[in-house]
Design a protein around this motif. Structure first.
Motif, PDB file in Angstrom:
ATOM      1  N   GLY A 161      20.435 -12.394 -13.992  1.00 52.13           N
ATOM      2  CA  GLY A 161      21.217 -12.610 -12.786  1.00 52.13           C
ATOM      3  C   GLY A 161      22.113 -11.422 -12.157  1.00 52.13           C
ATOM      4  N   ASP A 162      21.786 -10.348 -12.514  1.00 53.21           N
ATOM      5  CA  ASP A 162      22.598  -9.062 -11.971  1.00 53.21           C
ATOM      6  C   ASP A 162      22.329  -8.766 -10.716  1.00 53.21           C
ATOM      7  OD1 ASP A 162      23.425  -9.068 -14.530  1.00 53.21           O
ATOM      8  OD2 ASP A 162      22.097  -7.093 -15.178  1.00 53.21           O
ATOM      9  N   ILE A 163      21.361  -9.336 -10.190  1.00 51.76           N
ATOM     10  CA  ILE A 163      21.266  -9.150  -8.648  1.00 51.76           C
ATOM     11  C   ILE A 163      21.203 -10.395  -7.835  1.00 51.76           C
ATOM     12  CG2 ILE A 163      19.768  -6.933  -8.954  1.00 51.76           C
ATOM     13  CD1 ILE A 163      17.533  -8.679  -7.920  1.00 51.76           C
ATOM     14  N   GLY A 164      21.480 -11.575  -8.303  1.00 54.02           N
ATOM     15  CA  GLY A 164      21.832 -12.678  -7.790  1.00 54.02           C
ATOM     16  C   GLY A 164      20.241 -13.522  -7.466  1.00 54.02           C
ATOM     17  N   GLU A 165      20.201 -14.256  -6.446  1.00 56.27           N
ATOM     18  CA  GLU A 165      19.299 -14.949  -6.010  1.00 56.27           C
ATOM     19  C   GLU A 165      17.955 -13.774  -5.306  1.00 56.27           C
ATOM     20  OE1 GLU A 165      17.389 -18.650  -3.210  1.00 56.27           O
ATOM     21  OE2 GLU A 165      19.763 -17.917  -3.209  1.00 56.27           O
ATOM     22  N   VAL A 166      16.897 -13.863  -5.991  1.00 53.73           N
ATOM     23  CA  VAL A 166      15.963 -12.920  -5.319  1.00 53.73           C
ATOM     24  C   VAL A 166      15.438 -13.321  -3.691  1.00 53.73           C
ATOM     25  CG1 VAL A 166      13.739 -11.756  -5.528  1.00 53.73           C
ATOM     26  CG2 VAL A 166      15.029 -12.089  -7.660  1.00 53.73           C
ATOM     27  N   ARG A 167      15.626 -12.166  -2.834  1.00 55.82           N
ATOM     28  CA  ARG A 167      15.468 -12.534  -1.431  1.00 55.82           C
ATOM     29  C   ARG A 167      14.284 -11.735  -1.032  1.00 55.82           C
ATOM     30  NH1 ARG A 167      21.563 -12.431   0.903  1.00 55.82           N
ATOM     31  NH2 ARG A 167      22.199 -14.384   0.281  1.00 55.82           N
ATOM     32  N   MET A 168      13.979 -10.509  -1.475  1.00 50.85           N
ATOM     33  CA  MET A 168      13.166  -9.610  -0.891  1.00 50.85           C
ATOM     34  C   MET A 168      12.426  -8.822  -1.836  1.00 50.85           C
ATOM     35  SD  MET A 168      14.471  -8.503   2.879  1.00 50.85           S
ATOM     36  CE  MET A 168      16.096  -8.418   2.375  1.00 50.85           C
ATOM     37  N   VAL A 169      11.072  -8.699  -1.774  1.00 52.65           N
ATOM     38  CA  VAL A 169      10.347  -7.628  -2.705  1.00 52.65           C
ATOM     39  C   VAL A 169       9.774  -6.555  -1.883  1.00 52.65           C
ATOM     40  CG1 VAL A 169       8.912  -7.600  -4.638  1.00 52.65           C
ATOM     41  CG2 VAL A 169      10.028  -9.526  -4.220  1.00 52.65           C
ATOM     42  N   GLU A 170      10.168  -5.385  -1.836  1.00 53.93           N
ATOM     43  CA  GLU A 170       9.402  -4.501  -1.158  1.00 53.93           C
ATOM     44  C   GLU A 170       8.631  -3.429  -1.988  1.00 53.93           C
ATOM     45  OE1 GLU A 170       9.322  -1.716   2.576  1.00 53.93           O
ATOM     46  OE2 GLU A 170       9.769  -3.995   1.989  1.00 53.93           O
ATOM     47  N   MET A 171       7.329  -3.108  -1.604  1.00 55.38           N
ATOM     48  CA  MET A 171       6.459  -2.533  -2.363  1.00 55.38           C
ATOM     49  C   MET A 171       5.718  -1.482  -1.520  1.00 55.38           C
ATOM     50  SD  MET A 171       5.046  -5.750  -4.727  1.00 55.38           S
ATOM     51  CE  MET A 171       5.163  -6.926  -3.391  1.00 55.38           C
ATOM     52  N   GLN A 172       5.368  -0.200  -2.459  1.00 52.94           N
ATOM     53  CA  GLN A 172       4.509   0.592  -1.822  1.00 52.94           C
ATOM     54  C   GLN A 172       3.703   1.483  -2.815  1.00 52.94           C
ATOM     55  OE1 GLN A 172       6.907   3.232   0.806  1.00 52.94           O
ATOM     56  NE2 GLN A 172       5.374   4.935   0.587  1.00 52.94           N
ATOM     57  N   TYR A 173       2.407   1.745  -2.386  1.00 50.45           N
ATOM     58  CA  TYR A 173       1.758   2.801  -3.400  1.00 50.45           C
ATOM     59  C   TYR A 173       0.873   3.449  -2.301  1.00 50.45           C
ATOM     60  CZ  TYR A 173      -0.865   4.922  -7.123  1.00 50.45           C
ATOM     61  OH  TYR A 173      -1.270   5.640  -8.045  1.00 50.45           O
ATOM     62  N   THR A 174       1.251   4.723  -1.670  1.00 52.49           N
ATOM     63  CA  THR A 174       0.471   5.441  -0.926  1.00 52.49           C
ATOM     64  C   THR A 174       0.250   6.950  -1.476  1.00 52.49           C
ATOM     65  OG1 THR A 174       2.411   6.049   0.402  1.00 52.49           O
ATOM     66  CG2 THR A 174       1.585   4.120   0.762  1.00 52.49           C
ATOM     67  N   HIS A 175      -0.658   7.425  -0.870  1.00 50.12           N
ATOM     68  CA  HIS A 175      -0.913   9.101  -0.984  1.00 50.12           C
ATOM     69  C   HIS A 175      -1.591   9.573   0.230  1.00 50.12           C
ATOM     70  CE1 HIS A 175      -4.976   8.903  -2.423  1.00 50.12           C
ATOM     71  NE2 HIS A 175      -4.714   7.948  -3.124  1.00 50.12           N
ATOM     72  N   GLY A 176      -1.769  10.990   0.075  1.00 49.92           N
ATOM     73  CA  GLY A 176      -2.644  11.436   1.401  1.00 49.92           C
ATOM     74  C   GLY A 176      -3.985  11.956   0.975  1.00 49.92           C
ATOM     75  N   PHE A 177      -4.489  11.861   0.064  1.00 51.80           N
ATOM     76  CA  PHE A 177      -5.611  12.768  -0.659  1.00 51.80           C
ATOM     77  C   PHE A 177      -6.809  12.116  -0.019  1.00 51.80           C
ATOM     78  CE2 PHE A 177      -2.397  13.651  -3.789  1.00 51.80           C
ATOM     79  CZ  PHE A 177      -2.676  15.231  -3.959  1.00 51.80           C
ATOM     80  N   SER A 178      -6.900  11.043   0.694  1.00 54.19           N
ATOM     81  CA  SER A 178      -7.871  10.639   1.360  1.00 54.19           C
ATOM     82  C   SER A 178      -7.754  10.521   2.805  1.00 54.19           C
ATOM     83  CB  SER A 178      -8.449   9.351   1.061  1.00 54.19           C
ATOM     84  OG  SER A 178      -8.695   9.164  -0.339  1.00 54.19           O
ATOM     85  N   ALA A 179      -6.972  11.603   3.298  1.00 55.88           N
ATOM     86  CA  ALA A 179      -6.834  11.361   4.830  1.00 55.88           C
ATOM     87  C   ALA A 179      -7.791  12.027   5.540  1.00 55.88           C
ATOM     88  CB  ALA A 179      -5.397  12.304   5.127  1.00 55.88           C
ATOM     89  N   SER A 180      -8.865  12.690   5.013  1.00 53.83           N
ATOM     90  CA  SER A 180     -10.130  13.454   5.893  1.00 53.83           C
ATOM     91  C   SER A 180     -11.291  12.719   4.984  1.00 53.83           C
ATOM     92  CB  SER A 180      -9.936  14.742   6.113  1.00 53.83           C
ATOM     93  OG  SER A 180     -10.761  15.511   4.615  1.00 53.83           O
ATOM     94  N   ASP A 181     -12.418  12.769   5.892  1.00 53.50           N
ATOM     95  CA  ASP A 181     -13.646  12.133   5.204  1.00 53.50           C
ATOM     96  C   ASP A 181     -14.492  13.099   4.288  1.00 53.50           C
ATOM     97  OD1 ASP A 181     -14.606  14.029   6.746  1.00 53.50           O
ATOM     98  OD2 ASP A 181     -15.632  12.701   8.051  1.00 53.50           O
ATOM     99  N   ASN A 182     -13.568  14.405   4.181  1.00 52.80           N
ATOM    100  CA  ASN A 182     -14.127  15.179   2.855  1.00 52.80           C
ATOM    101  C   ASN A 182     -13.857  14.859   1.515  1.00 52.80           C
ATOM    102  OD1 ASN A 182     -14.904  17.113   4.951  1.00 52.80           O
ATOM    103  ND2 ASN A 182     -13.031  18.213   4.844  1.00 52.80           N
ATOM    104  N   ALA A 183     -12.800  13.975   1.326  1.00 55.86           N
ATOM    105  CA  ALA A 183     -12.674  13.315   0.106  1.00 55.86           C
ATOM    106  C   ALA A 183     -13.863  12.494  -0.374  1.00 55.86           C
ATOM    107  CB  ALA A 183     -11.181  12.515   0.258  1.00 55.86           C
ATOM    108  N   ASP A 184     -14.688  11.922   0.533  1.00 51.65           N
ATOM    109  CA  ASP A 184     -15.463  10.919   0.167  1.00 51.65           C
ATOM    110  C   ASP A 184     -16.854  11.626  -0.541  1.00 51.65           C
ATOM    111  OD1 ASP A 184     -13.986   9.333   0.872  1.00 51.65           O
ATOM    112  OD2 ASP A 184     -14.908   8.656   2.929  1.00 51.65           O
TER     113      ASP A 184
END
Length: 391
Positions: A161-184
Protein backbone atom coordinates in the motif's frame (compact mmCIF):
# COMPACT_ATOMS: atom_id res chain seq x y z
CA UNK A 1 22.02 -12.81 -1.64
CA UNK A 2 22.95 -15.19 -4.48
CA UNK A 3 26.56 -16.35 -4.25
CA UNK A 4 26.49 -19.47 -6.41
CA UNK A 5 26.10 -22.02 -3.64
CA UNK A 6 24.06 -25.12 -4.35
CA UNK A 7 20.30 -24.65 -3.94
CA UNK A 8 19.27 -27.98 -5.45
CA UNK A 9 20.84 -31.40 -4.94
CA UNK A 10 22.73 -31.39 -8.25
CA UNK A 11 22.78 -29.46 -11.52
CA UNK A 12 19.99 -30.32 -13.96
CA UNK A 13 21.09 -31.97 -17.20
CA UNK A 14 20.13 -29.37 -19.78
CA UNK A 15 19.92 -29.08 -23.56
CA UNK A 16 19.07 -26.38 -26.08
CA UNK A 17 17.10 -26.45 -29.31
CA UNK A 18 18.32 -23.46 -31.32
CA UNK A 19 20.44 -20.77 -29.76
CA UNK A 20 23.42 -21.45 -32.02
CA UNK A 21 26.09 -19.32 -33.61
CA UNK A 22 23.72 -16.95 -35.45
CA UNK A 23 21.17 -16.67 -32.66
CA UNK A 24 20.45 -13.33 -30.99
CA UNK A 25 19.27 -14.96 -27.76
CA UNK A 26 21.28 -18.15 -27.35
CA UNK A 27 24.10 -16.58 -25.37
CA UNK A 28 21.59 -14.89 -23.04
CA UNK A 29 20.14 -18.31 -22.22
CA UNK A 30 23.53 -19.90 -21.62
CA UNK A 31 24.75 -16.94 -19.57
CA UNK A 32 21.63 -17.17 -17.43
CA UNK A 33 21.58 -20.93 -16.97
CA UNK A 34 25.29 -21.46 -16.42
CA UNK A 35 26.03 -18.41 -14.26
CA UNK A 36 25.31 -20.56 -11.20
CA UNK A 37 26.99 -23.79 -12.25
CA UNK A 38 25.15 -25.53 -9.45
CA UNK A 39 21.80 -25.16 -11.26
CA UNK A 40 22.23 -26.37 -14.87
CA UNK A 41 24.81 -28.30 -16.87
CA UNK A 42 24.70 -28.03 -20.68
CA UNK A 43 25.20 -31.58 -21.95
CA UNK A 44 23.44 -31.75 -25.34
CA UNK A 45 21.68 -29.77 -28.03
CA UNK A 46 20.34 -29.33 -31.54
CA UNK A 47 21.73 -25.85 -31.90
CA UNK A 48 21.11 -24.94 -35.54
CA UNK A 49 18.88 -25.72 -38.51
CA UNK A 50 22.21 -26.35 -40.31
CA UNK A 51 23.29 -29.55 -38.56
CA UNK A 52 27.00 -29.29 -39.32
CA UNK A 53 27.19 -25.68 -38.22
CA UNK A 54 25.25 -26.59 -35.09
CA UNK A 55 27.60 -29.48 -34.29
CA UNK A 56 30.67 -27.31 -34.81
CA UNK A 57 29.17 -24.66 -32.57
CA UNK A 58 28.22 -27.15 -29.87
CA UNK A 59 31.71 -28.61 -29.72
CA UNK A 60 33.16 -25.09 -29.49
CA UNK A 61 31.09 -24.36 -26.38
CA UNK A 62 32.10 -27.64 -24.74
CA UNK A 63 29.36 -30.13 -25.67
CA UNK A 64 30.43 -33.62 -26.77
CA UNK A 65 30.21 -34.03 -30.55
CA UNK A 66 28.08 -37.16 -30.15
CA UNK A 67 25.49 -35.17 -28.19
CA UNK A 68 25.18 -32.39 -30.78
CA UNK A 69 22.19 -33.62 -32.78
CA UNK A 70 20.82 -32.77 -36.23
CA UNK A 71 17.36 -31.85 -34.96
CA UNK A 72 15.17 -31.88 -31.89
CA UNK A 73 13.61 -35.23 -32.79
CA UNK A 74 17.02 -36.92 -32.65
CA UNK A 75 17.89 -35.02 -29.49
CA UNK A 76 14.83 -36.22 -27.60
CA UNK A 77 14.98 -39.79 -28.90
CA UNK A 78 18.68 -40.48 -28.25
CA UNK A 79 18.84 -38.67 -24.92
CA UNK A 80 15.88 -40.71 -23.66
CA UNK A 81 17.98 -43.84 -24.20
CA UNK A 82 20.81 -42.64 -21.96
CA UNK A 83 20.98 -43.16 -18.21
CA UNK A 84 22.44 -39.66 -18.01
CA UNK A 85 20.04 -38.15 -20.54
CA UNK A 86 18.71 -34.61 -20.43
CA UNK A 87 16.02 -33.55 -17.97
CA UNK A 88 15.16 -30.06 -19.27
CA UNK A 89 15.38 -28.33 -22.63
CA UNK A 90 15.34 -24.70 -23.69
CA UNK A 91 13.48 -23.84 -26.90
CA UNK A 92 15.27 -20.86 -28.47
CA UNK A 93 13.89 -21.07 -32.00
CA UNK A 94 11.59 -18.86 -34.10
CA UNK A 95 8.03 -18.48 -32.80
CA UNK A 96 6.37 -20.79 -35.30
CA UNK A 97 8.25 -23.83 -33.97
CA UNK A 98 7.62 -23.32 -30.24
CA UNK A 99 4.41 -25.32 -30.01
CA UNK A 100 5.59 -28.46 -31.80
CA UNK A 101 8.94 -28.59 -30.00
CA UNK A 102 7.46 -27.90 -26.56
CA UNK A 103 4.80 -30.56 -27.10
CA UNK A 104 7.39 -33.12 -28.22
CA UNK A 105 9.60 -32.30 -25.25
CA UNK A 106 6.78 -32.76 -22.74
CA UNK A 107 5.77 -36.03 -24.37
CA UNK A 108 9.41 -37.11 -23.96
CA UNK A 109 9.13 -36.39 -20.24
CA UNK A 110 11.20 -33.22 -20.24
CA UNK A 111 10.74 -29.91 -18.47
CA UNK A 112 10.70 -26.98 -20.91
CA UNK A 113 11.98 -23.42 -20.89
CA UNK A 114 10.68 -21.57 -23.95
CA UNK A 115 11.25 -18.24 -25.65
CA UNK A 116 8.41 -15.74 -25.92
CA UNK A 117 5.84 -15.24 -27.25
CA UNK A 118 5.06 -18.78 -26.21
CA UNK A 119 2.78 -19.82 -29.10
CA UNK A 120 0.59 -18.42 -31.87
CA UNK A 121 -2.71 -18.90 -30.03
CA UNK A 122 -4.08 -19.17 -26.53
CA UNK A 123 -5.68 -22.46 -27.54
CA UNK A 124 -2.21 -23.91 -28.16
CA UNK A 125 -1.07 -22.55 -24.80
CA UNK A 126 -4.04 -24.15 -23.03
CA UNK A 127 -3.27 -27.50 -24.68
CA UNK A 128 0.35 -27.31 -23.53
CA UNK A 129 -0.72 -26.29 -20.02
CA UNK A 130 -2.92 -29.37 -19.81
CA UNK A 131 -0.16 -31.61 -21.20
CA UNK A 132 2.40 -30.21 -18.73
CA UNK A 133 0.00 -30.91 -15.86
CA UNK A 134 -0.60 -34.45 -17.13
CA UNK A 135 3.14 -35.13 -17.39
CA UNK A 136 4.00 -33.38 -14.13
CA UNK A 137 6.44 -31.04 -15.83
CA UNK A 138 7.29 -27.34 -15.64
CA UNK A 139 7.00 -24.97 -18.61
CA UNK A 140 8.83 -21.68 -18.05
CA UNK A 141 8.95 -18.64 -20.34
CA UNK A 142 12.07 -16.49 -20.65
CA UNK A 143 10.81 -13.05 -19.82
CA UNK A 144 14.39 -12.24 -18.92
CA UNK A 145 13.93 -8.63 -17.83
CA UNK A 146 11.64 -9.76 -15.04
CA UNK A 147 14.64 -11.14 -13.17
CA UNK A 148 15.76 -7.66 -12.11
CA UNK A 149 15.50 -7.53 -8.33
CA UNK A 150 14.06 -4.01 -8.15
CA UNK A 151 10.88 -5.30 -9.77
CA UNK A 152 10.32 -7.54 -6.76
CA UNK A 153 10.80 -4.45 -4.60
CA UNK A 154 8.19 -2.67 -6.70
CA UNK A 155 5.80 -5.61 -6.29
CA UNK A 156 6.24 -5.62 -2.51
CA UNK A 157 5.73 -1.86 -2.14
CA UNK A 158 2.53 -1.89 -4.20
CA UNK A 159 1.18 -4.85 -2.20
CA UNK A 160 2.05 -3.03 1.04
CA UNK A 161 0.00 0.00 0.00
CA UNK A 162 2.97 2.37 -0.28
CA UNK A 163 1.47 4.08 -3.32
CA UNK A 164 -2.17 3.78 -2.29
CA UNK A 165 -4.87 2.64 -4.69
CA UNK A 166 -3.51 1.87 -8.17
CA UNK A 167 -4.93 4.26 -10.75
CA UNK A 168 -2.69 4.10 -13.84
CA UNK A 169 -0.10 1.81 -15.42
CA UNK A 170 2.15 3.42 -18.03
CA UNK A 171 4.31 1.05 -20.12
CA UNK A 172 6.76 1.40 -22.98
CA UNK A 173 9.15 -0.83 -24.91
CA UNK A 174 10.62 0.84 -27.98
CA UNK A 175 13.82 1.02 -30.01
CA UNK A 176 14.81 2.31 -33.43
CA UNK A 177 16.72 -0.59 -34.95
CA UNK A 178 13.95 -1.37 -37.49
CA UNK A 179 13.39 2.23 -38.54
CA UNK A 180 14.35 1.34 -42.14
CA UNK A 181 13.56 -1.70 -44.23
CA UNK A 182 17.29 -2.55 -44.38
CA UNK A 183 16.84 -4.29 -41.03
CA UNK A 184 14.64 -6.91 -42.67
CA UNK A 185 17.56 -8.18 -44.76
CA UNK A 186 19.29 -9.73 -41.75
CA UNK A 187 18.55 -13.37 -40.90
CA UNK A 188 17.72 -12.54 -37.28
CA UNK A 189 15.03 -10.07 -38.44
CA UNK A 190 13.63 -11.77 -41.55
CA UNK A 191 11.55 -14.33 -39.71
CA UNK A 192 10.25 -11.75 -37.24
CA UNK A 193 8.32 -9.97 -40.00
CA UNK A 194 7.04 -13.16 -41.66
CA UNK A 195 3.52 -14.05 -40.36
CA UNK A 196 4.08 -17.72 -41.18
CA UNK A 197 6.98 -17.86 -38.72
CA UNK A 198 6.45 -14.96 -36.32
CA UNK A 199 2.70 -15.32 -35.89
CA UNK A 200 0.03 -12.60 -35.82
CA UNK A 201 2.25 -9.75 -34.60
CA UNK A 202 5.76 -8.29 -34.72
CA UNK A 203 6.52 -5.78 -31.95
CA UNK A 204 3.45 -6.64 -29.85
CA UNK A 205 4.72 -10.20 -29.44
CA UNK A 206 8.45 -9.61 -29.76
CA UNK A 207 8.79 -6.60 -27.47
CA UNK A 208 5.74 -5.65 -25.43
CA UNK A 209 5.02 -9.12 -24.05
CA UNK A 210 8.12 -8.55 -21.91
CA UNK A 211 6.69 -5.34 -20.46
CA UNK A 212 3.20 -6.76 -20.15
CA UNK A 213 4.58 -9.62 -18.05
CA UNK A 214 6.43 -7.10 -15.88
CA UNK A 215 3.07 -5.43 -15.23
CA UNK A 216 1.67 -8.82 -14.18
CA UNK A 217 4.68 -9.42 -11.96
CA UNK A 218 4.36 -6.17 -10.03
CA UNK A 219 0.54 -6.07 -10.12
CA UNK A 220 -0.58 -9.71 -9.80
CA UNK A 221 -4.07 -8.78 -8.60
CA UNK A 222 -4.81 -6.30 -11.42
CA UNK A 223 -6.85 -7.93 -14.18
CA UNK A 224 -7.72 -6.56 -17.62
CA UNK A 225 -11.32 -5.84 -18.54
CA UNK A 226 -10.98 -4.33 -22.04
CA UNK A 227 -8.46 -2.82 -24.43
CA UNK A 228 -8.06 -0.84 -27.63
CA UNK A 229 -5.07 -1.40 -29.92
CA UNK A 230 -4.00 0.76 -32.84
CA UNK A 231 -1.12 -0.72 -34.84
CA UNK A 232 0.79 0.42 -37.91
CA UNK A 233 3.18 -0.98 -40.50
CA UNK A 234 5.28 2.10 -41.26
CA UNK A 235 7.50 -0.12 -43.42
CA UNK A 236 4.77 -1.33 -45.82
CA UNK A 237 6.46 -4.64 -46.62
CA UNK A 238 5.92 -5.71 -43.00
CA UNK A 239 2.13 -5.62 -43.29
CA UNK A 240 0.04 -7.18 -41.88
CA UNK A 241 2.53 -7.26 -39.01
CA UNK A 242 3.07 -4.03 -37.11
CA UNK A 243 6.28 -2.18 -36.34
CA UNK A 244 4.48 0.28 -34.06
CA UNK A 245 1.47 -0.06 -31.77
CA UNK A 246 -0.33 1.79 -29.00
CA UNK A 247 -2.65 0.03 -26.59
CA UNK A 248 -5.13 1.53 -24.13
CA UNK A 249 -6.34 -0.71 -21.30
CA UNK A 250 -9.12 -0.70 -18.71
CA UNK A 251 -8.73 -2.89 -15.65
CA UNK A 252 -11.33 -4.33 -13.30
CA UNK A 253 -11.63 -1.96 -10.39
CA UNK A 254 -11.24 1.22 -12.43
CA UNK A 255 -7.51 1.51 -13.11
CA UNK A 256 -6.36 2.34 -16.66
CA UNK A 257 -3.19 1.56 -18.59
CA UNK A 258 -1.27 2.40 -21.73
CA UNK A 259 1.42 0.59 -23.71
CA UNK A 260 3.56 2.00 -26.54
CA UNK A 261 5.69 -0.53 -28.37
CA UNK A 262 7.78 0.19 -31.45
CA UNK A 263 10.87 -0.87 -33.38
CA UNK A 264 10.91 2.36 -35.41
CA UNK A 265 11.56 4.85 -32.61
CA UNK A 266 14.42 6.34 -34.68
CA UNK A 267 17.50 7.19 -32.64
CA UNK A 268 16.33 5.26 -29.59
CA UNK A 269 18.75 2.56 -28.47
CA UNK A 270 16.30 0.98 -26.05
CA UNK A 271 13.50 2.31 -23.85
CA UNK A 272 11.58 -0.15 -21.72
CA UNK A 273 9.90 1.19 -18.62
CA UNK A 274 6.88 0.89 -16.38
CA UNK A 275 5.34 3.52 -14.13
CA UNK A 276 2.58 2.62 -11.67
CA UNK A 277 0.63 5.60 -10.38
CA UNK A 278 -1.34 5.34 -7.19
CA UNK A 279 -3.52 7.64 -5.13
CA UNK A 280 -0.60 8.57 -2.82
CA UNK A 281 2.58 7.99 -4.81
CA UNK A 282 4.15 6.53 -7.97
CA UNK A 283 6.84 3.95 -8.71
CA UNK A 284 8.89 3.87 -11.91
CA UNK A 285 11.45 1.37 -13.21
CA UNK A 286 13.38 1.36 -16.50
CA UNK A 287 15.57 -1.40 -17.90
CA UNK A 288 18.26 1.11 -18.88
CA UNK A 289 18.60 2.00 -15.17
CA UNK A 290 17.72 -1.41 -13.71
CA UNK A 291 19.47 -0.92 -10.38
CA UNK A 292 17.19 1.93 -9.36
CA UNK A 293 13.53 2.29 -8.48
CA UNK A 294 12.07 5.80 -8.46
CA UNK A 295 9.63 6.40 -5.61
CA UNK A 296 7.71 9.68 -5.75
CA UNK A 297 5.32 10.57 -2.94
CA UNK A 298 3.03 13.52 -3.52
CA UNK A 299 4.36 16.68 -1.76
CA UNK A 300 7.65 15.00 -0.79
CA UNK A 301 11.12 14.91 -2.43
CA UNK A 302 11.57 12.09 -4.95
CA UNK A 303 13.53 9.07 -3.76
CA UNK A 304 15.79 6.67 -5.68
CA UNK A 305 15.92 3.21 -4.14
CA UNK A 306 19.09 1.31 -5.05
CA UNK A 307 19.66 -2.41 -5.43
CA UNK A 308 21.47 -4.30 -2.69
CA UNK A 309 20.69 -1.82 0.07
CA UNK A 310 19.43 -3.08 3.47
CA UNK A 311 16.27 -0.95 3.33
CA UNK A 312 14.90 -3.13 0.50
CA UNK A 313 12.49 -6.01 1.03
CA UNK A 314 13.78 -9.50 1.73
CA UNK A 315 12.42 -10.75 -1.60
CA UNK A 316 14.45 -8.15 -3.51
CA UNK A 317 17.63 -8.77 -1.52
CA UNK A 318 17.36 -12.53 -2.07
CA UNK A 319 18.14 -11.99 -5.77
CA UNK A 320 21.06 -9.60 -5.22
CA UNK A 321 24.30 -10.91 -6.73
CA UNK A 322 26.97 -8.20 -6.56
CA UNK A 323 26.06 -5.97 -3.64
CA UNK A 324 25.09 -2.32 -3.73
CA UNK A 325 28.59 -1.14 -4.66
CA UNK A 326 28.49 -2.77 -8.10
CA UNK A 327 25.95 -2.44 -10.91
CA UNK A 328 23.96 -5.40 -12.14
CA UNK A 329 22.63 -5.92 -15.66
CA UNK A 330 20.59 -8.09 -17.98
CA UNK A 331 22.76 -11.19 -17.60
CA UNK A 332 22.17 -11.03 -13.84
CA UNK A 333 18.41 -10.82 -14.48
CA UNK A 334 18.54 -13.86 -16.78
CA UNK A 335 20.58 -15.70 -14.14
CA UNK A 336 17.87 -15.00 -11.56
CA UNK A 337 15.17 -16.28 -13.91
CA UNK A 338 17.06 -19.47 -14.70
CA UNK A 339 17.78 -20.10 -11.02
CA UNK A 340 14.06 -19.77 -10.32
CA UNK A 341 13.35 -22.23 -13.15
CA UNK A 342 15.78 -24.69 -11.55
CA UNK A 343 14.12 -24.30 -8.15
CA UNK A 344 10.68 -24.81 -9.72
CA UNK A 345 11.80 -27.93 -11.61
CA UNK A 346 13.43 -29.33 -8.48
CA UNK A 347 10.29 -28.69 -6.42
CA UNK A 348 8.14 -30.35 -9.10
CA UNK A 349 10.44 -33.37 -9.26
CA UNK A 350 10.21 -33.77 -5.47
CA UNK A 351 6.45 -33.34 -5.43
CA UNK A 352 6.75 -30.20 -3.31
CA UNK A 353 3.68 -28.39 -4.61
CA UNK A 354 3.52 -26.10 -1.57
CA UNK A 355 7.09 -24.93 -2.15
CA UNK A 356 6.44 -24.55 -5.87
CA UNK A 357 3.48 -22.28 -5.16
CA UNK A 358 5.73 -19.83 -3.30
CA UNK A 359 8.11 -19.29 -6.23
CA UNK A 360 7.77 -16.19 -8.41
CA UNK A 361 8.78 -16.96 -12.00
CA UNK A 362 7.27 -16.71 -15.51
CA UNK A 363 5.43 -20.02 -15.83
CA UNK A 364 3.00 -21.49 -18.35
CA UNK A 365 0.27 -19.19 -17.06
CA UNK A 366 2.44 -16.14 -17.77
CA UNK A 367 3.11 -17.46 -21.26
CA UNK A 368 -0.59 -18.10 -21.84
CA UNK A 369 -1.47 -14.60 -20.68
CA UNK A 370 1.09 -13.05 -23.03
CA UNK A 371 -0.39 -14.91 -26.00
CA UNK A 372 -3.88 -13.96 -24.90
CA UNK A 373 -2.91 -10.28 -24.65
CA UNK A 374 -1.46 -10.29 -28.18
CA UNK A 375 -4.59 -12.02 -29.52
CA UNK A 376 -6.83 -9.35 -28.03
CA UNK A 377 -4.59 -6.55 -29.34
CA UNK A 378 -4.67 -7.99 -32.85
CA UNK A 379 -8.45 -8.48 -32.67
CA UNK A 380 -8.92 -4.86 -31.65
CA UNK A 381 -6.52 -3.46 -34.25
CA UNK A 382 -7.87 -5.55 -37.12
CA UNK A 383 -11.40 -4.52 -36.16
CA UNK A 384 -10.49 -0.88 -36.76
CA UNK A 385 -8.78 0.03 -33.46
CA UNK A 386 -11.93 -0.54 -31.42
CA UNK A 387 -12.48 -1.35 -27.76
CA UNK A 388 -12.87 -5.09 -27.17
CA UNK A 389 -13.71 -7.03 -24.06
CA UNK A 390 -10.66 -8.93 -22.84
CA UNK A 391 -11.25 -12.56 -23.72
Amino acid sequence: MVNGERKIARPLRWAMVGGGRLSQVGYKHRSGALRDNTAFQLVAGAFDIDAERGRDFGVNIGVEAGRCYDNYQQLFMHEAQRADGIEVVTVATPNGTHYEITKAALEAGLHVICEKPLFFSSQEAKEIKALAAEKGRIVGVTYGYSGHQMLLQMRQMIASGDIGEVRMVEMQYTHGFSASDNADKFEAQKWRVDPQIAGPSFVLGDLSTHTFYISQLVLPELKLRSLLCDRQSFIPSRAPLEDNAMVLMHYHGGAVGRMWTSSINAGCMNAQQIRVIGSKASLQWADYQPNELKYEVQNQPAQLLHHGMPYLSETALTDDRLGALHTEGLTDAWSNIYLRFALAIDAKNRGDEAGLATLIYPDINAGLEGVRWVENCVRSADGGAVWVNYE
